[in-house]
Design a protein around this motif. Structure first.
Motif: not given
Length: 363
Positions: A152-158, A232-236, A249-259, A273-277
């Protein structure tokens, strides 16, 4: 009188032999059940309905595998609905029903300890499923949860790319502190993120989308909408609530993790709206738990299945079987959850996501 005594003794002996001869109770010299199978009842206790995986995948996969391995075995099922006290009552109910094995995904790993001890005192074997419960459990099956957090952390960094700097502010919404897995996910994520980004806000979301949404709103208020680089979100499930808050809040285009690779999360990844799981294949975990349960019910060794040992929060050393998780992004949806048959393209690519699916090459 002598004839009466002899007759009584004969009846007693006949009853004893009949009891020993019940189907499935015959043992060989090693103490293992005979190859004819064992008629046994197995309890399956899952923690909640808020995560779609348990009712949709874990339960039916587990039940089907038990039936395939032991046609005479039955599964007694209960869901705690996120209530630790209710789960303790369910363990008591399973003991009363006379199950031979309890497979439990603990709602609260520490609170369930005394219930597990009571079950073990009654001669019942306990398998910790997905979450390492405290107490004298016979086996544990899950994924390498520290590795899940690292992925999850590495996916956020990527996803952050060049924006992954020590000054970049990241919001971290962890799981429920009562769940030992949450601490392991958190540990792995920190190993990947610490020193590379600034974790400016960190709270527990209790595995609930509503709570996670509230925490995200508080983070936006504290940090400012324009100052948040990623989440970083710990799950989906929590990621769904967070995604809604970000959108509001009008925030778009930023990474959001899940699981958990939930269907809604896969669709959010396609929509952006979510970058990875993280995909933790339900089938090998559920079927592995079923295999452990049947083997324990039949008195067989599980050493070839539980090949490593973990220490629980109560200090018990538990034979464990750990499976390998996989990070999922838009680029490998087809080669992971679709290839494994978790979801079909038709299930993912509803009309609302048809354009996004076409762009991702899902046909």
């Amino acid at each position: 009188m002598r004839k009466v005594v002899i007759g009584t003794a004969a009846v007693s002996m006949a009853l004893s032999m009949a009891a020993c001869g019940k189907a499935g109770d015959k043992k060989d010299d090693s103490g293992s059940s005979s190859s004819g199978g064992t008629k046994a009842s197995i309890g399956l206790l899952l923690p909640d309905n808020t995560q779609t995986r348990y009712e949709q995948f874990d339960r039916p996969l587990f039940e089907a595998k038990v039936k395939a391995l032991c046609s005479d075995c039955s599964v007694q099922y209960a869901n705690a609905n996120a209530d630790a006290a209710k789960q303790a009552q369910q363990v008591s109910s399973m003991i009363t029903k006379g199950v031979k094995v309890i497979v439990i995904s603990a709602q609260d790993s520490a609170a369930i300890k005394s219930s597990i001890q009571t079950a073990v005192n009654k001669g019942i074997k306990v398998v910790a499923y997905d979450r390492l419960a405290q107490g004298p459990v016979s086996a544990y099956i899950s994924f390498d949860n520290v590795k899940v957090g690292e992925l999850q952390g590495q996916a956020l960094l990527t996803s952050l790319g060049s924006k992954a700097t020590k000054s970049s502010k990241v919001v971290m919404i962890n799981g429920d502190d009562a769940d030992p897995n949450a601490a392991q996910f958190k540990k792995g994520a920190h190993q990947a993120l610490d020193g590379k980004v600034n974790i400016a806000y960190e709270q527990s979301g209790l595995w609930k989308d509503t709570v996670a949404a509230q925490k995200m709103s508080a983070a936006i208020t504290q940090l400012g909408a324009k100052n948040i680089a990623g989440v970083y979100s710990a799950n989906d499930s929590m990621a769904g609530g967070i995604a809604n808050t970000l959108k509001g809040a009008g925030i778009a285009g930023i990474p959001l993790t899940g699981q958990d690779a939930e269907l809604a999360a896969i669709q959010r990844i396609l929509a952006g709206s979510q970058s990875s799981t993280v995909y933790k294949a339900y089938k090998p975990e559920a079927e592995g738990a079923a295999t452990l349960a049947v083997d324990l019910a039949q008195g067989k060794s599980i050493s070839s299945l539980a090949t490593t040992t973990l220490t629980s929060g109560s200090g018990d050393k538990v034979p464990s079987q750990l499976l390998t998780p996989v990070s999922v992004t838009k680029d490998n949806i087809k080669d992971t959850v679709v290839k494994d048959g978790l979801y079909t393209v038709q299930q993912i690519c509803t009309s609302a996501y048809a354009k996004a699916c076409a762009a991702a090459g899902l046909k």
